[in-house]
Design a protein around this motif. Sequence first.
Motif, PDB file in Angstrom:
ATOM      1  N   HIS A   1      57.886  49.759  21.359  1.00 16.34           N
ATOM      2  CA  HIS A   1      57.558  51.155  21.055  1.00 16.34           C
ATOM      3  C   HIS A   1      58.023  52.038  22.204  1.00 16.34           C
ATOM      4  O   HIS A   1      58.177  51.578  23.337  1.00 16.34           O
ATOM      5  N   TYR A   2      58.222  53.323  21.900  1.00 17.98           N
ATOM      6  CA  TYR A   2      58.734  54.200  22.952  1.00 17.98           C
ATOM      7  C   TYR A   2      58.036  55.557  22.936  1.00 17.98           C
ATOM      8  O   TYR A   2      58.230  56.361  22.013  1.00 17.98           O
ATOM      9  N   TYR A   3      57.222  55.786  23.983  1.00 11.76           N
ATOM     10  CA  TYR A   3      56.536  57.064  24.181  1.00 11.76           C
ATOM     11  C   TYR A   3      56.640  57.490  25.649  1.00 11.76           C
ATOM     12  O   TYR A   3      55.683  57.998  26.231  1.00 11.76           O
ATOM     13  N   SER A   4      57.794  57.279  26.244  1.00 13.33           N
ATOM     14  CA  SER A   4      57.958  57.539  27.672  1.00 13.33           C
ATOM     15  C   SER A   4      58.804  58.795  27.921  1.00 13.33           C
ATOM     16  O   SER A   4      59.774  59.026  27.197  1.00 13.33           O
ATOM     17  N   PRO A   5      58.461  59.552  28.967  1.00 15.51           N
ATOM     18  CA  PRO A   5      57.274  59.401  29.816  1.00 15.51           C
ATOM     19  C   PRO A   5      56.025  59.855  29.066  1.00 15.51           C
ATOM     20  O   PRO A   5      56.038  60.909  28.412  1.00 15.51           O
ATOM     21  N   ALA A   6      54.961  59.090  29.186  1.00 17.06           N
ATOM     22  CA  ALA A   6      53.741  59.404  28.439  1.00 17.06           C
ATOM     23  C   ALA A   6      53.155  60.753  28.828  1.00 17.06           C
ATOM     24  O   ALA A   6      52.542  61.428  28.005  1.00 17.06           O
ATOM     25  N   GLU A   7      53.374  61.162  30.063  1.00 19.75           N
ATOM     26  CA  GLU A   7      52.850  62.462  30.502  1.00 19.75           C
ATOM     27  C   GLU A   7      53.450  63.598  29.678  1.00 19.75           C
ATOM     28  O   GLU A   7      52.805  64.619  29.463  1.00 19.75           O
ATOM     29  N   PHE A   8      54.681  63.414  29.216  1.00 18.38           N
ATOM     30  CA  PHE A   8      55.309  64.430  28.380  1.00 18.38           C
ATOM     31  C   PHE A   8      55.040  64.176  26.899  1.00 18.38           C
ATOM     32  O   PHE A   8      54.696  65.093  26.146  1.00 18.38           O
ATOM     33  N   ALA A   9      55.189  62.930  26.460  1.00 18.67           N
ATOM     34  CA  ALA A   9      55.111  62.641  25.027  1.00 18.67           C
ATOM     35  C   ALA A   9      53.681  62.670  24.491  1.00 18.67           C
ATOM     36  O   ALA A   9      53.456  63.092  23.358  1.00 18.67           O
ATOM     37  N   LEU A  10      52.712  62.241  25.301  1.00 18.62           N
ATOM     38  CA  LEU A  10      51.373  61.980  24.767  1.00 18.62           C
ATOM     39  C   LEU A  10      50.238  62.767  25.405  1.00 18.62           C
ATOM     40  O   LEU A  10      49.209  62.976  24.771  1.00 18.62           O
ATOM     41  N   ALA A  11      50.382  63.166  26.656  1.00 18.91           N
ATOM     42  CA  ALA A  11      49.237  63.740  27.373  1.00 18.91           C
ATOM     43  C   ALA A  11      48.913  65.153  26.885  1.00 18.91           C
ATOM     44  O   ALA A  11      49.789  66.014  26.806  1.00 18.91           O
ATOM     45  N   GLU A  12      47.639  65.360  26.556  1.00 16.82           N
ATOM     46  CA  GLU A  12      47.146  66.680  26.169  1.00 16.82           C
ATOM     47  C   GLU A  12      46.349  67.339  27.287  1.00 16.82           C
ATOM     48  O   GLU A  12      46.185  68.560  27.301  1.00 16.82           O
ATOM     49  N   HIS A  13      45.817  66.542  28.202  1.00 17.90           N
ATOM     50  CA  HIS A  13      44.999  67.057  29.299  1.00 17.90           C
ATOM     51  C   HIS A  13      45.041  66.026  30.425  1.00 17.90           C
ATOM     52  O   HIS A  13      45.507  64.895  30.236  1.00 17.90           O
ATOM     53  N   ASP A  14      44.554  66.405  31.579  1.00 17.40           N
ATOM     54  CA  ASP A  14      44.530  65.475  32.704  1.00 17.40           C
ATOM     55  C   ASP A  14      43.701  64.252  32.333  1.00 17.40           C
ATOM     56  O   ASP A  14      42.617  64.367  31.729  1.00 17.40           O
TER      57      ASP A  14
ATOM     58  N   ALA B   1      52.946  66.939  31.223  1.00 16.05           N
ATOM     59  CA  ALA B   1      54.190  67.607  31.609  1.00 16.05           C
ATOM     60  C   ALA B   1      54.608  68.506  30.456  1.00 16.05           C
ATOM     61  O   ALA B   1      54.578  68.096  29.292  1.00 16.05           O
ATOM     62  N   THR B   2      54.976  69.728  30.748  1.00 17.54           N
ATOM     63  CA  THR B   2      55.285  70.694  29.693  1.00 17.54           C
ATOM     64  C   THR B   2      56.772  70.800  29.393  1.00 17.54           C
ATOM     65  O   THR B   2      57.157  71.392  28.381  1.00 17.54           O
ATOM     66  N   THR B   3      57.604  70.243  30.279  1.00 16.69           N
ATOM     67  CA  THR B   3      59.043  70.288  30.040  1.00 16.69           C
ATOM     68  C   THR B   3      59.636  68.904  30.253  1.00 16.69           C
ATOM     69  O   THR B   3      59.052  68.035  30.930  1.00 16.69           O
ATOM     70  N   TRP B   4      60.793  68.700  29.659  1.00 16.78           N
ATOM     71  CA  TRP B   4      61.525  67.434  29.833  1.00 16.78           C
ATOM     72  C   TRP B   4      63.002  67.713  29.605  1.00 16.78           C
ATOM     73  O   TRP B   4      63.358  68.551  28.773  1.00 16.78           O
ATOM     74  N   GLY B   5      63.852  66.973  30.339  1.00 17.80           N
ATOM     75  CA  GLY B   5      65.271  67.096  30.066  1.00 17.80           C
ATOM     76  C   GLY B   5      66.164  67.236  31.271  1.00 17.80           C
ATOM     77  O   GLY B   5      67.373  67.474  31.118  1.00 17.80           O
ATOM     78  N   THR B   6      65.624  67.061  32.492  1.00 15.27           N
ATOM     79  CA  THR B   6      66.494  67.057  33.662  1.00 15.27           C
ATOM     80  C   THR B   6      67.415  65.842  33.587  1.00 15.27           C
ATOM     81  O   THR B   6      67.167  64.884  32.837  1.00 15.27           O
TER      82      THR B   6
END
Length: 362
Positions: A234-247, A254-259
């Motif tokens: 399965h692939y949900y990485s980075p989880a901070e971007f794909a899955l996290a709603e709160h600390d 993470a609110t942005t991705w794509g560097t």
Amino acid sequence: MITAIEFVRHLGLGWNLGNTFDAFPLEGEHEAVTAAGRDWTPEDQQRLWRNKPFTAECAANVKAAGFDTIRIPVTWMEWADADGIVQERWMAAVQQAVDWSLDAGLNVILNVHHDGGNGDTLWIRRASRQWDAVSRRYEGLWRSIATRFADYDHRLVLEGGNEICFPDVSQDQAFTLLNRLNQIFVDVVRATGGRNADRYLLIPGFNTDTVLTCDERYRLPQDSIEDRLIVSIHYYSPAEFALAEHDCTWGTPATTWGTAAEVEAVAADFALQRARFIDHGIPVIIGEYGLLTEPVDGKDHASNIAWLKTVVNCALDNGSCPVLWDTSVKEMCFLDRETGRFYDPDVAEVFAAARARLDGEN
């Protein structure tokens, strides 16, 4: 027959019938129905997490949306006894869902889902403490499923489990337990005969995590026939971007991705899968991938689209079938099951481009 690598390429783009047959009742939900003097039905089960029961029309809509394969996650624990014998009405409902999907022109992946989840109610992880009871039930469950579908053609793939791990024991012990369960799965399915004798089987990775599944301690089962096993990641990485709603304990949203570095990190994960499995003739199915579609404070929509596009293309580069996790009415929500249209036109463009790519390669 074609090789397993060729077979997985043929599976194309996949979609998950999430939060439907895999739903299980929370406290009080089951009792509320039975207290009213009515039997609990498979339709009640499918509605638990706010979805309507699956229909032939939904299967046709999934196909029309450009998908080639449907994964039907199923949680069996409410409908199977301690020996894994499944109640007929639940088995019949699952079989009907498979039939509708095949009739719509879809390949089907059928699994054992939340039975392997976190917590004692979800029983497979108890194998670390109750091996005899769990392995007996797991073996019986797969005998029940495989016997029912023994005569189905190879458009049906059976998947042994979902995100299985054993966090209460050492990692060495956990790998051993998963490897033993995966061997039971293969042995039981093969023993039921019919088309199961050489059916393609999807083997759960360690918690279906890329790094852990690519660990040398994870081993594919022995099989009576060559070139029929596929690895599930399965692939949900980075989880901070794909899955996290709160600390939370495992990260901050993470609110942005794509560097360039973030894109390269995803590419590196897929390169690891290729080096460990695909380059050695063992295909990988990305049995789930996805990200939150409900608004997270400040999250960048363009980043969501970039992540989806990157993951889909990395999977296709590997010849893997990427299977989108879609709950329809909850946090990960992509396809309107009643119309076959994507809710977000930007998401629709991602899948239209992937569809065009596959069509151009065939």
